[in-house]
Design a protein around this motif. Structure first.
Motif, PDB file in Angstrom:
ATOM      1  N   ALA A 115     -59.495 -85.153 105.468  1.00  0.00           N
ATOM      2  CA  ALA A 115     -60.707 -84.648 106.129  1.00  0.00           C
ATOM      3  C   ALA A 115     -60.980 -83.213 105.701  1.00  0.00           C
ATOM      4  CB  ALA A 115     -60.564 -84.731 107.642  1.00  0.00           C
ATOM      5  N   MET A 116     -59.904 -82.416 105.616  1.00  0.00           N
ATOM      6  CA  MET A 116     -60.065 -81.024 105.181  1.00  0.00           C
ATOM      7  C   MET A 116     -60.481 -80.968 103.718  1.00  0.00           C
ATOM      8  SD  MET A 116     -60.126 -78.066 106.278  1.00  0.00           S
ATOM      9  CE  MET A 116     -60.278 -76.437 105.590  1.00  0.00           C
ATOM     10  N   LEU A 117     -59.953 -81.874 102.904  1.00  0.00           N
ATOM     11  CA  LEU A 117     -60.331 -81.931 101.493  1.00  0.00           C
ATOM     12  C   LEU A 117     -61.828 -82.217 101.351  1.00  0.00           C
ATOM     13  CD1 LEU A 117     -59.582 -81.972  98.476  1.00  0.00           C
ATOM     14  CD2 LEU A 117     -59.121 -84.429  98.737  1.00  0.00           C
ATOM     15  N   GLN A 118     -62.355 -83.122 102.167  1.00  0.00           N
ATOM     16  CA  GLN A 118     -63.787 -83.419 102.118  1.00  0.00           C
ATOM     17  C   GLN A 118     -64.616 -82.199 102.508  1.00  0.00           C
ATOM     18  OE1 GLN A 118     -64.239 -86.895 104.576  1.00  0.00           O
ATOM     19  NE2 GLN A 118     -63.470 -88.274 102.979  1.00  0.00           N
ATOM     20  N   LYS A 119     -64.163 -81.449 103.503  1.00  0.00           N
ATOM     21  CA  LYS A 119     -64.878 -80.232 103.911  1.00  0.00           C
ATOM     22  C   LYS A 119     -64.879 -79.194 102.794  1.00  0.00           C
ATOM     23  CE  LYS A 119     -64.039 -80.465 108.880  1.00  0.00           C
ATOM     24  NZ  LYS A 119     -63.390 -79.800 110.023  1.00  0.00           N
ATOM     25  N   VAL A 120     -63.732 -79.050 102.125  1.00  0.00           N
ATOM     26  CA  VAL A 120     -63.613 -78.087 101.025  1.00  0.00           C
ATOM     27  C   VAL A 120     -64.549 -78.468  99.883  1.00  0.00           C
ATOM     28  CG1 VAL A 120     -62.050 -77.279  99.211  1.00  0.00           C
ATOM     29  CG2 VAL A 120     -61.287 -77.315 101.590  1.00  0.00           C
ATOM     30  N   ILE A 121     -64.591 -79.753  99.526  1.00  0.00           N
ATOM     31  CA  ILE A 121     -65.464 -80.210  98.438  1.00  0.00           C
ATOM     32  C   ILE A 121     -66.936 -79.975  98.804  1.00  0.00           C
ATOM     33  CG2 ILE A 121     -66.245 -82.254  97.153  1.00  0.00           C
ATOM     34  CD1 ILE A 121     -63.327 -83.293  97.365  1.00  0.00           C
ATOM     35  N   ALA A 122     -67.313 -80.329 100.037  1.00  0.00           N
ATOM     36  CA  ALA A 122     -68.708 -80.145 100.469  1.00  0.00           C
ATOM     37  C   ALA A 122     -69.084 -78.662 100.472  1.00  0.00           C
ATOM     38  CB  ALA A 122     -68.903 -80.746 101.861  1.00  0.00           C
ATOM     39  N   ALA A 123     -68.159 -77.801 100.938  1.00  0.00           N
ATOM     40  CA  ALA A 123     -68.432 -76.356 100.965  1.00  0.00           C
ATOM     41  C   ALA A 123     -68.606 -75.809  99.557  1.00  0.00           C
ATOM     42  CB  ALA A 123     -67.305 -75.628 101.690  1.00  0.00           C
ATOM     43  N   TYR A 124     -67.746 -76.240  98.646  1.00  0.00           N
ATOM     44  CA  TYR A 124     -67.849 -75.764  97.261  1.00  0.00           C
ATOM     45  C   TYR A 124     -69.157 -76.231  96.617  1.00  0.00           C
ATOM     46  CZ  TYR A 124     -66.993 -75.232  92.293  1.00  0.00           C
ATOM     47  OH  TYR A 124     -67.126 -74.897  90.962  1.00  0.00           O
ATOM     48  N   GLN A 125     -69.515 -77.500  96.812  1.00  0.00           N
ATOM     49  CA  GLN A 125     -70.752 -78.032  96.233  1.00  0.00           C
ATOM     50  C   GLN A 125     -71.970 -77.270  96.768  1.00  0.00           C
ATOM     51  OE1 GLN A 125     -71.002 -80.128  93.780  1.00  0.00           O
ATOM     52  NE2 GLN A 125     -68.797 -80.494  93.702  1.00  0.00           N
ATOM     53  N   GLN A 126     -71.926 -76.929  98.033  1.00  0.00           N
ATOM     54  CA  GLN A 126     -73.051 -76.195  98.624  1.00  0.00           C
ATOM     55  C   GLN A 126     -73.123 -74.771  98.078  1.00  0.00           C
ATOM     56  OE1 GLN A 126     -73.046 -73.617 101.420  1.00  0.00           O
ATOM     57  NE2 GLN A 126     -75.232 -73.527 100.976  1.00  0.00           N
ATOM     58  N   LEU A 127     -71.971 -74.098  97.991  1.00  0.00           N
ATOM     59  CA  LEU A 127     -71.965 -72.696  97.562  1.00  0.00           C
ATOM     60  C   LEU A 127     -72.272 -72.545  96.078  1.00  0.00           C
ATOM     61  CD1 LEU A 127     -68.947 -71.243  99.538  1.00  0.00           C
ATOM     62  CD2 LEU A 127     -71.362 -70.671  99.826  1.00  0.00           C
ATOM     63  N   ARG A 128     -71.852 -73.455  95.251  1.00  0.00           N
ATOM     64  CA  ARG A 128     -72.086 -73.278  93.821  1.00  0.00           C
ATOM     65  C   ARG A 128     -73.569 -73.403  93.480  1.00  0.00           C
ATOM     66  NH1 ARG A 128     -71.950 -77.502  89.941  1.00  0.00           N
ATOM     67  NH2 ARG A 128     -72.235 -79.539  90.906  1.00  0.00           N
ATOM     68  N   GLN A 129     -74.374 -73.980  94.400  1.00  0.00           N
ATOM     69  CA  GLN A 129     -75.815 -74.084  94.178  1.00  0.00           C
ATOM     70  C   GLN A 129     -76.586 -73.025  94.985  1.00  0.00           C
ATOM     71  OE1 GLN A 129     -76.686 -78.108  95.247  1.00  0.00           O
ATOM     72  NE2 GLN A 129     -75.525 -78.956  93.536  1.00  0.00           N
ATOM     73  N   ALA A 130     -75.861 -72.231  95.760  1.00  0.00           N
ATOM     74  CA  ALA A 130     -76.521 -71.220  96.598  1.00  0.00           C
ATOM     75  C   ALA A 130     -77.014 -70.063  95.744  1.00  0.00           C
ATOM     76  CB  ALA A 130     -75.549 -70.711  97.665  1.00  0.00           C
ATOM     77  N   PRO A 131     -78.159 -69.438  96.103  1.00  0.00           N
ATOM     78  CA  PRO A 131     -78.681 -68.307  95.327  1.00  0.00           C
ATOM     79  C   PRO A 131     -77.709 -67.135  95.245  1.00  0.00           C
ATOM     80  CG  PRO A 131     -80.321 -69.089  96.912  1.00  0.00           C
ATOM     81  CD  PRO A 131     -79.051 -69.825  97.203  1.00  0.00           C
ATOM     82  N   ALA A 132     -76.858 -66.953  96.223  1.00  0.00           N
ATOM     83  CA  ALA A 132     -75.922 -65.820  96.211  1.00  0.00           C
ATOM     84  C   ALA A 132     -74.876 -65.972  95.119  1.00  0.00           C
ATOM     85  CB  ALA A 132     -75.238 -65.691  97.575  1.00  0.00           C
ATOM     86  N   PHE A 133     -74.636 -67.200  94.647  1.00  0.00           N
ATOM     87  CA  PHE A 133     -73.617 -67.429  93.611  1.00  0.00           C
ATOM     88  C   PHE A 133     -74.227 -67.874  92.292  1.00  0.00           C
ATOM     89  CE2 PHE A 133     -71.441 -67.790  97.633  1.00  0.00           C
ATOM     90  CZ  PHE A 133     -70.312 -67.020  97.413  1.00  0.00           C
ATOM     91  N   ALA A 134     -75.526 -67.719  92.152  1.00  0.00           N
ATOM     92  CA  ALA A 134     -76.207 -68.137  90.910  1.00  0.00           C
ATOM     93  C   ALA A 134     -75.939 -67.142  89.800  1.00  0.00           C
ATOM     94  CB  ALA A 134     -77.693 -68.274  91.155  1.00  0.00           C
TER      95      ALA A 134
END
Length: 197
Positions: A178-197
């Motif tokens: 469950a924690m692994l799924q949260k980590v993957i979802a968080a990473y996928q969201q952040l790598r597309q965020a404008p702050a990390f572009a």
């Protein structure tokens, strides 16, 4: 059972009983309903209302025109949606035209509602000035990263957490999926965020 409309002394809204006569010419009824004065609102004291009986106040109301005598510009100004709201109320009007406002110390404030400042815990902003959304902040929290993390720190932390929580890398322990799924979802969201572009 007596209905309210059948009562002989049914009250009309606005009736003020008294011994004033109706001011309509030739009317002997009591003047129990007030109407605005002919000369407009009084400037030096309380207004002197005209008093009519029910029939004559109804006739007055049906013929009354608030805009009578106004120019087209004055009518337009009076019909603005914010008309009347730009004036200060007496309690907050500046005394003598100076900059002195109300003295807040004069108000009783047992709950400190007037003096308290709105405090909101906010995560510090990024030093590069790029904005973070609420979802960005939540994802950073899942990954355990500071708001000022860069794209390289994001990749490094993601790799560490995947090695820690993936069953192929941690000896087959599936309790952290469950924690692994949260980590993957968080990473996928952040790598597309404008702050990390």
């Amino acid at each position: 059972m007596i209905l309210a409309k059948d009562r002989p002394n049914a009250r009309f809204h606005g009736r003020i009983e008294g011994d004033r006569p109706c001011e309509a010419p030739g009317c002997d009824a009591a003047g129990e309903f007030r109407a605005p004065p002919l000369d407009g609102p009084a400037r030096d004291g309380p207004p002197r209302f005209r008093w009519f009986c029910l029939d004559h106040v109804r006739a007055f109301n049906s013929s009354y025109n608030y805009f009578d005598g106004m120019s087209a510009e004055e009518i337009h100004h009076a019909q603005r949606p914010m008309a009347g709201w730009e004036r200060e109320t007496r309690a907050f009007a500046r005394a003598g035209g100076g900059d002195q406002g109300p003295r807040w110390a004069d108000f009783s404030d047992p709950l400190d509602a007037i003096g308290a400042r709105y405090r909101r815990e906010r995560a510090p902003e990024r030093s590069d000035g790029k904005p973070l959304s609420g979802q960005d902040r939540a994802s950073l929290k899942v990954l355990g990263l500071a708001p000022d993390a860069d794209r390289m720190a994001l990749r490094k932390r993601y790799s560490e957490l995947v090695r820690r929580y993936h069953p192929d890398r941690n000896g087959g322990d599936r309790s952290h999926e469950a924690m692994l799924q949260k980590v993957i979802a968080a990473y996928q969201q952040l790598r597309q965020a404008p702050a990390f572009a």
